[in-house]
Design a protein around this motif. Structure first.
Motif, PDB file in Angstrom:
ATOM      1  N   SER A 210      40.082  40.479  33.577  1.00 12.09           N
ATOM      2  CA  SER A 210      39.227  40.238  34.755  1.00 12.09           C
ATOM      3  C   SER A 210      40.004  39.504  35.846  1.00 12.09           C
ATOM      4  O   SER A 210      39.610  39.499  37.001  1.00 12.09           O
ATOM      5  N   ARG A 211      41.141  38.897  35.484  1.00  9.93           N
ATOM      6  CA  ARG A 211      41.951  38.142  36.457  1.00  9.93           C
ATOM      7  C   ARG A 211      43.103  38.971  37.037  1.00  9.93           C
ATOM      8  O   ARG A 211      43.923  38.448  37.777  1.00  9.93           O
ATOM      9  N   THR A 213      44.816  41.499  39.595  1.00  8.60           N
ATOM     10  CA  THR A 213      44.525  41.831  40.994  1.00  8.60           C
ATOM     11  C   THR A 213      45.449  42.965  41.463  1.00  8.60           C
ATOM     12  O   THR A 213      46.546  43.142  40.904  1.00  8.60           O
ATOM     13  N   PRO A 214      45.018  43.738  42.487  1.00 11.54           N
ATOM     14  CA  PRO A 214      45.815  44.875  42.943  1.00 11.54           C
ATOM     15  C   PRO A 214      47.237  44.453  43.311  1.00 11.54           C
ATOM     16  O   PRO A 214      47.452  43.385  43.885  1.00 11.54           O
ATOM     17  N   ALA A 233      42.834  49.233  31.874  1.00 13.15           N
ATOM     18  CA  ALA A 233      42.135  48.199  32.666  1.00 13.15           C
ATOM     19  C   ALA A 233      42.947  47.859  33.908  1.00 13.15           C
ATOM     20  O   ALA A 233      42.399  47.667  35.005  1.00 13.15           O
ATOM     21  N   ASP A 236      42.563  50.467  36.588  1.00 13.77           N
ATOM     22  CA  ASP A 236      41.252  50.304  37.245  1.00 13.77           C
ATOM     23  C   ASP A 236      41.279  49.214  38.299  1.00 13.77           C
ATOM     24  O   ASP A 236      40.561  49.265  39.288  1.00 13.77           O
ATOM     25  N   LYS A 237      42.101  48.207  38.060  1.00 15.00           N
ATOM     26  CA  LYS A 237      42.169  47.058  38.977  1.00 15.00           C
ATOM     27  C   LYS A 237      43.174  47.274  40.111  1.00 15.00           C
ATOM     28  O   LYS A 237      43.423  46.369  40.899  1.00 15.00           O
ATOM     29  N   CYS A 239      46.498  47.875  39.712  1.00 16.04           N
ATOM     30  CA  CYS A 239      47.833  47.350  39.393  1.00 16.04           C
ATOM     31  C   CYS A 239      48.801  48.515  39.178  1.00 16.04           C
ATOM     32  O   CYS A 239      48.392  49.641  38.898  1.00 16.04           O
TER      33      CYS A 239
END
Ligand SMILES: NC(=O)c1ccc[n+]([C@@H]2O[C@H](COP(=O)([O-])OP(=O)(O)OC[C@H]3O[C@@H](n4cnc5c(N)ncnc54)[C@H](OP(=O)(O)O)[C@@H]3O)[C@@H](O)[C@H]2O)c1
Length: 263
Positions: A210-211, A213-214, A233, A236-237, A239
Motif C-alpha cells: 500500500s506504500r 508509489t508510481p 501489485a 497496479d501502483k 511502479c
C-alpha cells in the motif's frame, strides 16, 4: 566428446537433482567450442571438507559452482576469497588456481546489479530498500553498496540477520548510509524482495504494497513464478517491475568469466 584433455568443472549441492547449471554451462562450453565439461557432485555438509581436499589435488579441475546448502561452509574451506565473498562470508563459485589453491567468491549480488543496469535501472545514487537477509540478500547488499546507492535499508523477519549484513557492508563501504528498518517502501526509489516469499501461492506479501508509489522500481529475485503477487501489485501502483530472471542471466556470464578466468 570428453577426452583425456577435457577440463573438468563441478557443481556441489545437496540435494543435486534439481540443479540447472550443468545444462546451462555445458551448452555455454559447446557454444564457445571449449574442451570442458561440468558435472554434478552430490555431497552433504559432512563430506564437503574431504571433497575440497580432493579438488586441490585434481590438476584438470578448472572450478566449482557452489549452491544450497554449502555456500557458507565452502567460504570457510576456500584458501582465498574475493571481495564480496570475504565481506559476506559466502561463495557460489570457486576457481582452482595453478598451485591447487581454491579461490572463492559470490556473484549473486553482482548478477543482480548487472541485471538492474541492463534493464535501465542503475542503482547509483538511489535510496534502496532490501527485504530479506539470507545468502542472496547479503550479496545483493554488498553489490548495491559497491554500485553507489545513496542509502540502503534492510528489513528482515529475523532482525539480527539484517543487522549482521549492515555491519559487514558498513565495514567495507562506510560512505553508504546503511540501516535496519521496516519493510515499508516509503521514501525509497528501489525496492527489492530478496526473501523466498512469493514462491508459494499461499505466501504473504514480503512488504507493505500500500506504500508503493508510481515511479519506484520494484525488483524480485524469485524466478518462479515470474510474475509474483508483489510485482502484480507494483504494476497496479504504476511502479517499474524488474524480474528475478535478470539476476540469473547476468550471473551465468559472471560466474563463467570468474571460473574460466576470462573477460
Ligand atoms: N534470481 C537468482 O539468480 C537467485 C539467486 C539466489 C537466490 N534466489 C532466490 O532468492 C530467494 C532467497 O534465497 P536465499 O538463498 O537468500 O534464501 P535463504 O538464505 O534461505 O533466505 C531466505 C530469506 O527469506 C526470509 N523468509 C523466509 N520465509 C519467510 C517468512 N515466512 N516470512 C518472512 N520472511 C521469510 C528469511 O527470513 P529469516 O532470516 O527471518 O529466516 C530470509 O531473509 C529464493 O527464492 C531463491 O530462489 C534467486
Amino acid at each position: 566428446m570428453i577426452t583425456g584433455s577435457t577440463k573438468l568443472y563441478a557443481i556441489v549441492a545437496d540435494p543435486i537433482a534439481q540443479v540447472k547449471t550443468p545444462e546451462v554451462l555445458n551448452s555455454y562450453f559447446a557454444k564457445q567450442n571449449m574442451d570442458a565439461v561440468l558435472v554434478p557432485v552430490h555431497v552433504d555438509v559432512n563430506g564437503l571438507a574431504a571433497v575440497f581436499t580432493a579438488f586441490r589435488s585434481m590438476k584438470n579441475l578448472g572450478g566449482v559452482i557452489v549452491t544450497v546448502p554449502h555456500k557458507t561452509v565452502a567460504a570457510q574451506l576456500c584458501d582465498d576469497l574475493g571481495p564480496a565473498g570475504r565481506a559476506i562470508g559466502s561463495v557460489n563459485v570457486i576457481r582452482r588456481m595453478p598451485d591447487g589453491s581454491l579461490l572463492g567468491d559470490t556473484f549473486d549480488g553482482a548478477g543482480f546489479v548487472s541485471g538492474l543496469c541492463r534493464q535501465g535501472h542503475d542503482p547509483k545514487g538511489k535510496r534502496a530498500l532490501l527485504v530479506g537477509s539470507g545468502g542472496a540478500a547479503g550479496a545483493i547488499a554488498f553489490s548495491l553498496a559497491q554500485a553507489g546507492v545513496a542509502s540502503l535499508t534492510i528489513a528482515n523477519r529475523t532482525r539480527a540477520k539484517a543487522q549482521d549484513i549492515v555491519d559487514r557492508v558498513a565495514a567495507v563501504f562506510p560512505q553508504v548510509t546503511l540501516l535496519v528498518g521496516a519493510a515499508d517502501p516509503t521514501g525509497h526509489d528501489l525496492v527489492i524482495n530478496a526473501t523466498s516469499l512469493g514462491m508459494q501461492a499461499s505466501d504473504p506479501l514480503p512488504l507493505d504494497v500500500s506504500r508503493l508509489t508510481p515511479g519506484m522500481v520494484v525488483a524480485e529475485i524469485i524466478m518462479k513464478p515470474e510474475q509474483t503477487p508483489l510485482l502484480l501489485a507494483a504494476q497496479d501502483k504504476g511502479c517499474f517491475v524488474h524480474y528475478g530472471k535478470h539476476m540469473l542471466e547476468q550471473q551465468v556470464n559472471l560466474i563463467a568469466q570468474f571460473m574460466l578466468d576470462t573477460d
